[in-house]
Write an enzyme that holds these catalytic residues in place. Structure first.
Site, mmCIF file in Angstrom:
data_model
loop_
_atom_site.group_PDB
_atom_site.id
_atom_site.type_symbol
_atom_site.label_atom_id
_atom_site.label_comp_id
_atom_site.label_asym_id
_atom_site.label_seq_id
_atom_site.Cartn_x
_atom_site.Cartn_y
_atom_site.Cartn_z
ATOM 1 N N GLY A 1 5.599 64.944 23.464
ATOM 2 C CA GLY A 1 6.751 64.040 23.516
ATOM 3 C C GLY A 1 6.392 62.730 24.207
ATOM 4 O O GLY A 1 6.804 61.652 23.764
ATOM 5 N N LEU B 1 -5.604 76.083 26.313
ATOM 6 C CA LEU B 1 -7.062 76.280 26.223
ATOM 7 C C LEU B 1 -7.897 75.032 26.569
ATOM 8 O O LEU B 1 -8.731 75.064 27.471
ATOM 9 C CB LEU B 1 -7.432 76.778 24.821
ATOM 10 N N TYR C 1 7.164 83.504 22.209
ATOM 11 C CA TYR C 1 7.230 82.051 22.004
ATOM 12 C C TYR C 1 7.467 81.745 20.526
ATOM 13 O O TYR C 1 8.396 81.005 20.169
ATOM 14 C CB TYR C 1 5.923 81.384 22.475
ATOM 15 N N GLY D 1 10.554 64.469 26.290
ATOM 16 C CA GLY D 1 9.696 63.279 26.227
ATOM 17 C C GLY D 1 8.800 63.086 27.433
ATOM 18 O O GLY D 1 8.037 62.119 27.476
ATOM 19 N N ARG E 1 -5.360 88.767 25.190
ATOM 20 C CA ARG E 1 -3.914 88.528 25.250
ATOM 21 C C ARG E 1 -3.216 89.606 24.417
ATOM 22 O O ARG E 1 -3.712 89.980 23.341
ATOM 23 C CB ARG E 1 -3.651 87.143 24.666
ATOM 24 N N LYS F 1 10.685 79.936 18.536
ATOM 25 C CA LYS F 1 10.542 78.736 17.714
ATOM 26 C C LYS F 1 11.042 79.005 16.284
ATOM 27 O O LYS F 1 11.658 78.147 15.669
ATOM 28 C CB LYS F 1 9.085 78.264 17.684
ATOM 29 N N THR G 1 6.068 74.705 15.045
ATOM 30 C CA THR G 1 4.664 75.107 15.198
ATOM 31 C C THR G 1 4.191 76.006 14.054
ATOM 32 O O THR G 1 4.983 76.744 13.462
ATOM 33 C CB THR G 1 4.508 75.851 16.539
ATOM 34 N N ASP G 2 2.879 75.997 13.823
ATOM 35 C CA ASP G 2 2.291 76.897 12.823
ATOM 36 C C ASP G 2 2.415 78.366 13.250
ATOM 37 O O ASP G 2 2.258 79.272 12.427
ATOM 38 C CB ASP G 2 0.822 76.541 12.549
ATOM 39 N N GLU G 3 2.709 78.594 14.535
ATOM 40 C CA GLU G 3 2.741 79.977 15.026
ATOM 41 C C GLU G 3 3.898 80.782 14.428
ATOM 42 O O GLU G 3 3.893 82.008 14.473
ATOM 43 C CB GLU G 3 2.790 79.997 16.559
ATOM 44 N N LEU H 1 12.286 68.222 33.132
ATOM 45 C CA LEU H 1 11.152 68.187 34.076
ATOM 46 C C LEU H 1 10.905 69.583 34.644
ATOM 47 O O LEU H 1 10.983 69.813 35.856
ATOM 48 C CB LEU H 1 11.356 67.154 35.189
#
Ligand code: NAD
Ligand code: TYD
Length: 336
Positions: free
Chosen positions: A13, A191, A151, A8, A274, A155, A127-129, A39
């Site tokens: 978050g 980005l 990543y 959060g 990348r 996910k 995520t859409d990834e 953190l």
């Protein structure tokens, strides 16, 4: 009702927490918010500063992989919205270890704790990834997962655990899969904020490869409203895509930012691509529109203008976070 928000103090978050406490989601009926956040470099307590004095908020610094901490945090909680994750693709390419730990082990720990404490519902923010790169069309929720970056792989694994805890134990889990977010308080390595902050400092911006990679953009406020709808009324075990209606190539996004800031396109520099760079993401989010009445409400032009304005007016938030260009930070070669 008490809600636990993991992660959060991060970009999305913290928006969700600020909106909840300012009455943005009355349907949630939430009157107490517990934030658990480690953190990391990406977490920032100052992103919660507008609500930090609110007596309905409790903040705890801690790791979602730590069973004892999570068990303590879920006590008396009815709903968990699980944002906490490592989130930057370039960092996952440099070293995926923290991604496996926080995103896979962390989600498993949160699900276990939810089950043990009898939490009513867990919403996993994904995520859409996880669908991988699409050459044409849009991914609906039943599309097989094909993650390409470390990543996205972490996910996808996290999504599988949420699904499995519903199927095996009957835990009420929902998964949301959203496209690329933009808006205020986003760490200046992604980005949009990287480009805005560098342009504000008169620096060049690095566009990977040929710049023709396409992302679907959604304002963080729309994403969070979608999450709130799923938390409120999502079917147990269901997955909901959350999209934004705006597909743009990176070169167009860069051009938009440069021109809105009244600068010259020569500031955009093409750099080495990348590794494994996904060409295009696109979501079919008709399910959440049909079943829960979701619709993105922030027009892209307005959203990007207000985001640029926010970074222009809030240097004190991002200046301390500004690092050498992140690829330099990661020790990989890139032209500046
Ligand atoms: P972010 O990197 O800005 O914030 C992540 C937060 O999680 C930080 O506050 C960090 O301190 C915390 N965190 C990381 N590891 C932790 C751990 N082990 N224990 C406790 N806290 C930990 O990320 P974001 O952009 O706000 O993304 C939030 C969620 O939304 C992530 O799960 C991400 O995968 C998902 N998502 C992001 C986007 C996007 O465009 N940013 C799009 C779709 C989905
Ligand atoms: P990013 O914000 O890292 O999100 P994601 O990789 O999760 O989609 O990157 C968005 C797109 O912009 C992606 O195609 C990679 C590209 N990109 C650049 O061209 N230059 C940059 O400096 C960054 C950070 C990203």
């Amino acid at each position: 009702m008490r809600m636990l928000v993991t992660g959060g103090a991060g970009f999305i978050g913290s928006h969700f927490v600020r909106q909840t406490l300012s009455g943005g989601y009355p349907g949630l009926g939430c009157d107490e918010v517990v934030v658990l956040d480690k953190l990391t470099y990406a977490g920032n307590l100052s992103s919660l500063s507008p609500v930090l004095d609110d007596p309905r908020l409790r903040f705890a610094q801690g790791d979602v992989c730590d069973r004892e901490t999570v068990a303590e945090m879920v006590r008396g909680v009815s709903l968990i919205v699980h944002f906490a994750a490592e989130t930057h693709v370039d960092r996952s390419i440099a070293d995926g270890g923290d991604f496996v730990r926080s995103n896979v082990l962390g989600t498993h720990t949160v699900l276990d704790a939810a089950l043990e404490a009898g939490v009513d519902k867990v919403v996993l923010v994904s995520t859409d990834e996880v669908y991988g790169s699409l050459s044409e069309g849009s991914a609906a929720e039943d599309r097989p997962l094909a993650p390409n970056s470390p990543y996205a792989a972490s996910k996808a694994a996290s999504d599988h655990f949420a699904r499995a805890y519903h199927r095996t134990f009957g835990l009420d889990t929902c998964i949301t899969r959203c496209s690329n977010n933009y808006g205020p308080y986003q760490f200046p390595e992604k980005l949009v904020p990287l480009f805005i902050t560098r342009l504000l400092d008169g620096l060049t911006v690095p566009l990977y490869g040929d710049g023709r990679h396409v992302r679907e953009w959604v304002h963080v406020d729309d994403h969070c409203r979608g999450i709130a709808l799923v938390a409120e009324r999502g079917s147990p075990g269901a997955t909901y895509n959350i999209g934004g209606d705006t597909e743009l190539s990176n070169v167009r996004m860069a051009g938009t930012l440069v021109s809105q800031l009244g600068l010259d396109e020569s500031l955009v520099r093409f750099v080495e691509d990348r590794q494994g760079h996904d060409r295009r993401y696109s979501l079919d989010d008709s399910r959440i529109r049909r079943e829960l009445g979701y619709r993105p409400s922030v027009p892209f032009e307005e959203g990007i203008e207000s985001t640029i304005r926010w970074y222009t007016e809030n240097r004190s938030w991002w200046e301390p976070l500004r690092a050498p260009a992140h690829r330099d930070l990661l020790g990989t070669s890139a032209e500046r």
